[in-house]
Scaffold this motif. Sequence first.
Motif, PDB file in Angstrom:
ATOM      1  N   ALA A 302       0.834  -1.212   0.000  1.00  0.00           N
ATOM      2  CA  ALA A 302       0.000   0.000   0.000  1.00  0.00           C
ATOM      3  C   ALA A 302       0.862   1.253   0.000  1.00  0.00           C
ATOM      4  CB  ALA A 302      -0.927  -0.013   1.212  1.00  0.00           C
ATOM      5  N   GLU A 303       1.925   1.228   0.787  1.00  0.00           N
ATOM      6  CA  GLU A 303       2.832   2.385   0.836  1.00  0.00           C
ATOM      7  C   GLU A 303       3.520   2.601  -0.507  1.00  0.00           C
ATOM      8  OE1 GLU A 303       4.087   2.129   5.582  1.00  0.00           O
ATOM      9  OE2 GLU A 303       5.242   1.047   4.060  1.00  0.00           O
ATOM     10  N   PHE A 304       3.944   1.508  -1.138  1.00  0.00           N
ATOM     11  CA  PHE A 304       4.610   1.629  -2.438  1.00  0.00           C
ATOM     12  C   PHE A 304       3.634   2.132  -3.501  1.00  0.00           C
ATOM     13  CE2 PHE A 304       6.980  -0.809  -6.018  1.00  0.00           C
ATOM     14  CZ  PHE A 304       7.617   0.354  -6.411  1.00  0.00           C
ATOM     15  N   GLY A 305       2.407   1.615  -3.483  1.00  0.00           N
ATOM     16  CA  GLY A 305       1.402   2.069  -4.443  1.00  0.00           C
ATOM     17  C   GLY A 305       1.116   3.555  -4.301  1.00  0.00           C
ATOM     18  N   ALA A 306       0.996   4.033  -3.066  1.00  0.00           N
ATOM     19  CA  ALA A 306       0.741   5.459  -2.828  1.00  0.00           C
ATOM     20  C   ALA A 306       1.937   6.297  -3.267  1.00  0.00           C
ATOM     21  CB  ALA A 306       0.442   5.691  -1.349  1.00  0.00           C
ATOM     22  N   PHE A 307       3.137   5.793  -3.042  1.00  0.00           N
ATOM     23  CA  PHE A 307       4.358   6.489  -3.445  1.00  0.00           C
ATOM     24  C   PHE A 307       4.403   6.648  -4.966  1.00  0.00           C
ATOM     25  CE2 PHE A 307       8.763   6.263  -4.937  1.00  0.00           C
ATOM     26  CZ  PHE A 307       9.343   7.321  -4.249  1.00  0.00           C
ATOM     27  N   ILE A 308       4.080   5.577  -5.692  1.00  0.00           N
ATOM     28  CA  ILE A 308       4.073   5.645  -7.154  1.00  0.00           C
ATOM     29  C   ILE A 308       3.091   6.716  -7.627  1.00  0.00           C
ATOM     30  CG2 ILE A 308       3.483   4.398  -9.276  1.00  0.00           C
ATOM     31  CD1 ILE A 308       4.437   1.828  -7.850  1.00  0.00           C
ATOM     32  N   GLY A 309       1.915   6.766  -7.008  1.00  0.00           N
ATOM     33  CA  GLY A 309       0.913   7.763  -7.379  1.00  0.00           C
ATOM     34  C   GLY A 309       1.408   9.185  -7.189  1.00  0.00           C
ATOM     35  N   ARG A 310       2.085   9.440  -6.075  1.00  0.00           N
ATOM     36  CA  ARG A 310       2.622  10.781  -5.810  1.00  0.00           C
ATOM     37  C   ARG A 310       3.718  11.141  -6.817  1.00  0.00           C
ATOM     38  NH1 ARG A 310       2.432   8.813  -0.475  1.00  0.00           N
ATOM     39  NH2 ARG A 310       4.710   8.549  -0.427  1.00  0.00           N
ATOM     40  N   GLU A 311       4.569  10.168  -7.124  1.00  0.00           N
ATOM     41  CA  GLU A 311       5.642  10.415  -8.082  1.00  0.00           C
ATOM     42  C   GLU A 311       5.085  10.694  -9.478  1.00  0.00           C
ATOM     43  OE1 GLU A 311       9.571  10.014  -7.626  1.00  0.00           O
ATOM     44  OE2 GLU A 311       8.391  11.190  -6.206  1.00  0.00           O
ATOM     45  N   GLN A 312       4.032   9.989  -9.856  1.00  0.00           N
ATOM     46  CA  GLN A 312       3.428  10.221 -11.173  1.00  0.00           C
ATOM     47  C   GLN A 312       2.884  11.642 -11.283  1.00  0.00           C
ATOM     48  OE1 GLN A 312       0.601   6.998 -11.394  1.00  0.00           O
ATOM     49  NE2 GLN A 312       2.027   5.660 -12.464  1.00  0.00           N
ATOM     50  N   GLN A 313       2.229  12.115 -10.243  1.00  0.00           N
ATOM     51  CA  GLN A 313       1.696  13.470 -10.268  1.00  0.00           C
ATOM     52  C   GLN A 313       2.808  14.512 -10.327  1.00  0.00           C
ATOM     53  OE1 GLN A 313      -1.550  14.347 -10.714  1.00  0.00           O
ATOM     54  NE2 GLN A 313      -1.642  12.129 -11.058  1.00  0.00           N
ATOM     55  N   ARG A 314       3.886  14.275  -9.588  1.00  0.00           N
ATOM     56  CA  ARG A 314       4.997  15.223  -9.573  1.00  0.00           C
ATOM     57  C   ARG A 314       5.659  15.317 -10.937  1.00  0.00           C
ATOM     58  NH1 ARG A 314      10.653  15.185  -6.799  1.00  0.00           N
ATOM     59  NH2 ARG A 314      10.350  12.984  -6.410  1.00  0.00           N
ATOM     60  N   TRP A 315       5.957  14.157 -11.532  1.00  0.00           N
ATOM     61  CA  TRP A 315       6.694  14.180 -12.791  1.00  0.00           C
ATOM     62  C   TRP A 315       5.820  14.523 -13.985  1.00  0.00           C
ATOM     63  CZ3 TRP A 315      11.236  15.316 -11.937  1.00  0.00           C
ATOM     64  CH2 TRP A 315      11.915  14.825 -10.825  1.00  0.00           C
ATOM     65  N   LYS A 316       4.540  14.296 -13.859  1.00  0.00           N
ATOM     66  CA  LYS A 316       3.624  14.720 -14.928  1.00  0.00           C
ATOM     67  C   LYS A 316       3.722  16.227 -15.135  1.00  0.00           C
ATOM     68  CE  LYS A 316      -1.271  14.648 -16.241  1.00  0.00           C
ATOM     69  NZ  LYS A 316      -2.641  14.227 -15.829  1.00  0.00           N
ATOM     70  N   ALA A 317       3.773  16.981 -14.035  1.00  0.00           N
ATOM     71  CA  ALA A 317       3.865  18.440 -14.121  1.00  0.00           C
ATOM     72  C   ALA A 317       5.211  18.885 -14.694  1.00  0.00           C
ATOM     73  CB  ALA A 317       3.664  19.054 -12.736  1.00  0.00           C
ATOM     74  N   VAL A 318       6.295  18.235 -14.267  1.00  0.00           N
ATOM     75  CA  VAL A 318       7.624  18.601 -14.761  1.00  0.00           C
ATOM     76  C   VAL A 318       7.740  18.304 -16.247  1.00  0.00           C
ATOM     77  CG1 VAL A 318      10.101  18.094 -14.579  1.00  0.00           C
ATOM     78  CG2 VAL A 318       8.693  18.209 -12.510  1.00  0.00           C
ATOM     79  N   ILE A 319       7.253  17.133 -16.663  1.00  0.00           N
ATOM     80  CA  ILE A 319       7.340  16.725 -18.074  1.00  0.00           C
ATOM     81  C   ILE A 319       6.518  17.665 -18.963  1.00  0.00           C
ATOM     82  CG2 ILE A 319       6.639  14.899 -19.679  1.00  0.00           C
ATOM     83  CD1 ILE A 319       7.376  12.928 -17.320  1.00  0.00           C
ATOM     84  N   ALA A 320       5.333  18.050 -18.495  1.00  0.00           N
ATOM     85  CA  ALA A 320       4.495  18.966 -19.275  1.00  0.00           C
ATOM     86  C   ALA A 320       5.176  20.325 -19.427  1.00  0.00           C
ATOM     87  CB  ALA A 320       3.134  19.122 -18.602  1.00  0.00           C
ATOM     88  N   ARG A 321       5.755  20.815 -18.355  1.00  0.00           N
ATOM     89  CA  ARG A 321       6.406  22.143 -18.401  1.00  0.00           C
ATOM     90  C   ARG A 321       7.618  22.126 -19.312  1.00  0.00           C
ATOM     91  NH1 ARG A 321      10.606  24.930 -15.975  1.00  0.00           N
ATOM     92  NH2 ARG A 321      10.201  27.126 -15.452  1.00  0.00           N
ATOM     93  N   ALA A 322       8.418  21.054 -19.228  1.00  0.00           N
ATOM     94  CA  ALA A 322       9.647  20.983 -20.032  1.00  0.00           C
ATOM     95  C   ALA A 322       9.423  20.428 -21.436  1.00  0.00           C
ATOM     96  CB  ALA A 322      10.669  20.111 -19.311  1.00  0.00           C
TER      97      ALA A 322
END
Length: 327
Positions: A302-322
């Motif tokens: 559960a902790e790993f699944g939640a971590f993946i979700g947070r990382e996806q949201q973070r990098w989605k924004a960086v990838i879109a901006r760059a």
Amino acid sequence: MHIPHIRRREALGLAAGATALACLPVHAQAWPSKPVRLVVPFAPGGSSEIVARATAAELTKSLGQSVYVDNKPGGSGNVAMSEVARAEDQHTLILGHIGTLAVNPFIYDKLPYDPAKDFRPISLLAKVPSLYLVHPDLPAKDLREFVALAKKSPGKLNYGSAGNGSAGHLAFEYLKMASNTFVVHVPYRGTGPQLTNLIAGRLDAASVGASAVLQFIRAGRLRCIATGTPQRIPQLPDVPTVAEQGFPGFEMTQWYGLLAPAGLPQAAADRLAAAAARAVKEPAALERFNADAALAVGSTPAEFGAFIGREQQRWKAVIARAKIKPD
């Protein structure tokens, strides 16, 4: 020999039960029932190899079956992820990574796998610090001075990476977004050529995993101006983090976790998760991790699944901006 009627029925029942058990599919019996393949979606060498082999060695001891590493590089990890997503033998696992789970979904128009539906998160195994580096001749002793230099002359400084969408590319774009600076990206085909040019002074800066550059930092051939970790790392105790230098909450680490195909039964997944969380904390694993500056984690599914979700949201924004696209 005469068998009483009741005993004859019991004997027949036991025989039938044994036959039925033998006919059950593998995943319904005790898991694992044969050697387990741990696929690494990268070429041999580097942090992924250290994490995978250290974990596999400890899992072999606790699971009672051999866990062996199988490197299967190609397509930014997509080849291996696609294969394991469709594995049906219940004894194939894969080493998940920031790239395959949190980056590829946003830089590829179509993936041959679904990170959410095709896999079952097992445990976050380890994080590897991303270091921010400059050539020693650059007049920036720390991150604050580098940011000031970049703001003074936007577009004059450059940084290298191992390629579009690589961890180093993401790390520096994340720093640019946090610091509101413009530094030109120069992509290479791998970490080796990038480091060669950075050491030679043909590049100003880069972000690279700690294991690949500690020797050059200690030799004075590169200067580390910040670490992407929440706390300073033991290998470089005098180097402050990005967060310490004016960017609270900033974290940039490469990470590796254990995944299984979505069809792995719950009981097997639970046993594997508990074993994996213990494995990375065993003395032998910690010794290998420390030599590579990797930080052992060990988590629940559960902790790993939640971590993946947070990382996806973070990098989605960086990838879109760059506007990052694959090579």
